[in-house]
Design a protein around this motif. Structure first.
Motif, PDB file in Angstrom:
ATOM      1  N   ASP A 173       0.827  -1.211   0.000  1.00  0.00           N
ATOM      2  CA  ASP A 173       0.000   0.000   0.000  1.00  0.00           C
ATOM      3  C   ASP A 173       0.861   1.261   0.000  1.00  0.00           C
ATOM      4  OD1 ASP A 173      -2.245  -1.566  -0.035  1.00  0.00           O
ATOM      5  OD2 ASP A 173      -2.666  -1.374   2.115  1.00  0.00           O
ATOM      6  N   ARG A 181      -0.982   8.513   4.007  1.00  0.00           N
ATOM      7  CA  ARG A 181      -2.415   8.290   4.224  1.00  0.00           C
ATOM      8  C   ARG A 181      -2.688   7.908   5.671  1.00  0.00           C
ATOM      9  NH1 ARG A 181      -5.593   4.955  -0.373  1.00  0.00           N
ATOM     10  NH2 ARG A 181      -5.696   3.549   1.405  1.00  0.00           N
ATOM     11  N   LYS A 182      -3.780   8.443   6.227  1.00  0.00           N
ATOM     12  CA  LYS A 182      -4.092   8.223   7.641  1.00  0.00           C
ATOM     13  C   LYS A 182      -4.274   6.755   7.963  1.00  0.00           C
ATOM     14  CE  LYS A 182      -7.137   9.650  11.397  1.00  0.00           C
ATOM     15  NZ  LYS A 182      -7.312   8.296  11.940  1.00  0.00           N
ATOM     16  N   ASP A 183      -4.950   6.007   7.098  1.00  0.00           N
ATOM     17  CA  ASP A 183      -5.172   4.593   7.402  1.00  0.00           C
ATOM     18  C   ASP A 183      -3.865   3.814   7.429  1.00  0.00           C
ATOM     19  OD1 ASP A 183      -5.187   4.956   4.460  1.00  0.00           O
ATOM     20  OD2 ASP A 183      -5.528   2.794   4.418  1.00  0.00           O
ATOM     21  N   ILE A 184      -2.917   4.197   6.578  1.00  0.00           N
ATOM     22  CA  ILE A 184      -1.606   3.538   6.565  1.00  0.00           C
ATOM     23  C   ILE A 184      -0.842   3.870   7.840  1.00  0.00           C
ATOM     24  CG2 ILE A 184       0.658   3.576   5.425  1.00  0.00           C
ATOM     25  CD1 ILE A 184      -0.811   3.694   2.753  1.00  0.00           C
ATOM     26  N   ASP A 186      -2.125   4.755  10.722  1.00  0.00           N
ATOM     27  CA  ASP A 186      -2.799   4.111  11.855  1.00  0.00           C
ATOM     28  C   ASP A 186      -2.474   2.620  11.919  1.00  0.00           C
ATOM     29  OD1 ASP A 186      -3.902   6.535  12.515  1.00  0.00           O
ATOM     30  OD2 ASP A 186      -5.885   6.101  11.669  1.00  0.00           O
ATOM     31  N   ARG A 187      -2.509   1.953  10.791  1.00  0.00           N
ATOM     32  CA  ARG A 187      -2.217   0.516  10.761  1.00  0.00           C
ATOM     33  C   ARG A 187      -0.787   0.221  11.204  1.00  0.00           C
ATOM     34  NH1 ARG A 187      -3.613  -0.133   4.727  1.00  0.00           N
ATOM     35  NH2 ARG A 187      -2.487  -2.123   4.880  1.00  0.00           N
ATOM     36  N   THR A 190      -0.326   0.840  15.026  1.00  0.00           N
ATOM     37  CA  THR A 190      -0.881  -0.265  15.815  1.00  0.00           C
ATOM     38  C   THR A 190       0.063  -1.458  15.811  1.00  0.00           C
ATOM     39  OG1 THR A 190      -3.146   0.426  15.347  1.00  0.00           O
ATOM     40  CG2 THR A 190      -2.819  -1.868  16.022  1.00  0.00           C
TER      41      THR A 190
END
Length: 238
Positions: A173, A181-184, A186-187, A190
């Motif tokens: 990704d 990207r925010k989702d990247i 965040d993942r 975590t």
């Protein structure tokens, strides 16, 4: 009056393509390290290193190296031979592709490879680091026959991520969308916080492109290699 003499220096090279952004990242870090090493004596353009970069898109097949070994090696060996005509030292801006260190050595090239895994081992030994987490593509983190870091366990306890943790897809990704990207973010955050080790090796050139904040010590392998290349570039021409 400023001294405009260009000093004789060794020439360095970067092989990239897996992915091209990783090669650009390594080059930028070499330039930064070079400037820091020269310090107050840095004169600008004339004190930048000589750098040759070859970007080969076929090397992007390294994410599934076991399936694409023959094609990847053919492309990598051709690029290494071409770069050998231009430089004294070179690095491959891809942790996975450093698997081919021994095969590149067998080519008996004049230019010397700066190995990611050897630079990491030197870092762990120098700093007395006894436990570290290793993050990278699947073939890197499983510490199997395809991993350039399979001998890292000789110098430290190595924690690897869970096989279903989504790290391999995360790297894909970043190659596609970048690391902002925010989702990247965040993942990845975590995943890092779920590790036991306090020291974390970012052993994939895409991972440092993700701007996360963590209380853990994140060791950017690309940064270590950039420092070594810059140091070698400042030595007298071979």
């Amino acid at each position: 009056m400023m001294d405009f003499v260009v000093r004789a220096r060794t020439k360095i090279g970067i092989i990239t393509g897996s992915g091209p952004d990783a090669g650009l990242d390594l080059w930028q870090k070499v330039l930064r390290a070079n400037k820091q090493m020269i310090g107050d004596h840095y004169r600008g353009d004339l004190d930048a290193p000589f750098v040759s970069i070859i970007s080969e898109p076929v090397l992007g097949l390294s994410m599934e190296l076991e399936k694409n070994d023959a094609q990847v090696w053919s492309a990598l060996s051709d690029v290494a031979k071409e770069l050998d005509r231009q430089v004294d030292y070179y690095a491959i801006a891809c942790n996975t592709l450093n698997y081919y260190q021994s095969q590149l050595g067998a080519l008996s090239l004049r230019a010397q490879l700066v190995s990611f895994s050897e630079v990491v081992k030197q870092k762990l030994l120098a700093d007395g680091i006894q436990k570290v987490a290793l993050l990278g593509a699947d073939s890197v983190t499983d510490l199997g026959e395809w991993s350039p870091y399979r001998q890292l366990t000789e110098v430290a306890e190595v924690e690897i991520p869970k096989s279903d943790g989504g790290l391999h897809q995360l790297i894909y990704d970043v190659k596609t969308f970048g690391g902002e990207r925010k989702d990247i973010i965040d993942r990845f955050s975590t995943l890092v916080e779920g590790l036991e080790a306090d020291m974390v090796l970012l052993a994939c050139t895409e991972l440092p492109l993700i701007p996360i904040k963590s209380k853990k010590s994140l060791i950017d392998v690309t940064d270590l290699v950039a420092n070594e290349l810059a140091k070698l570039s400042l030595s007298s021409s071979r």
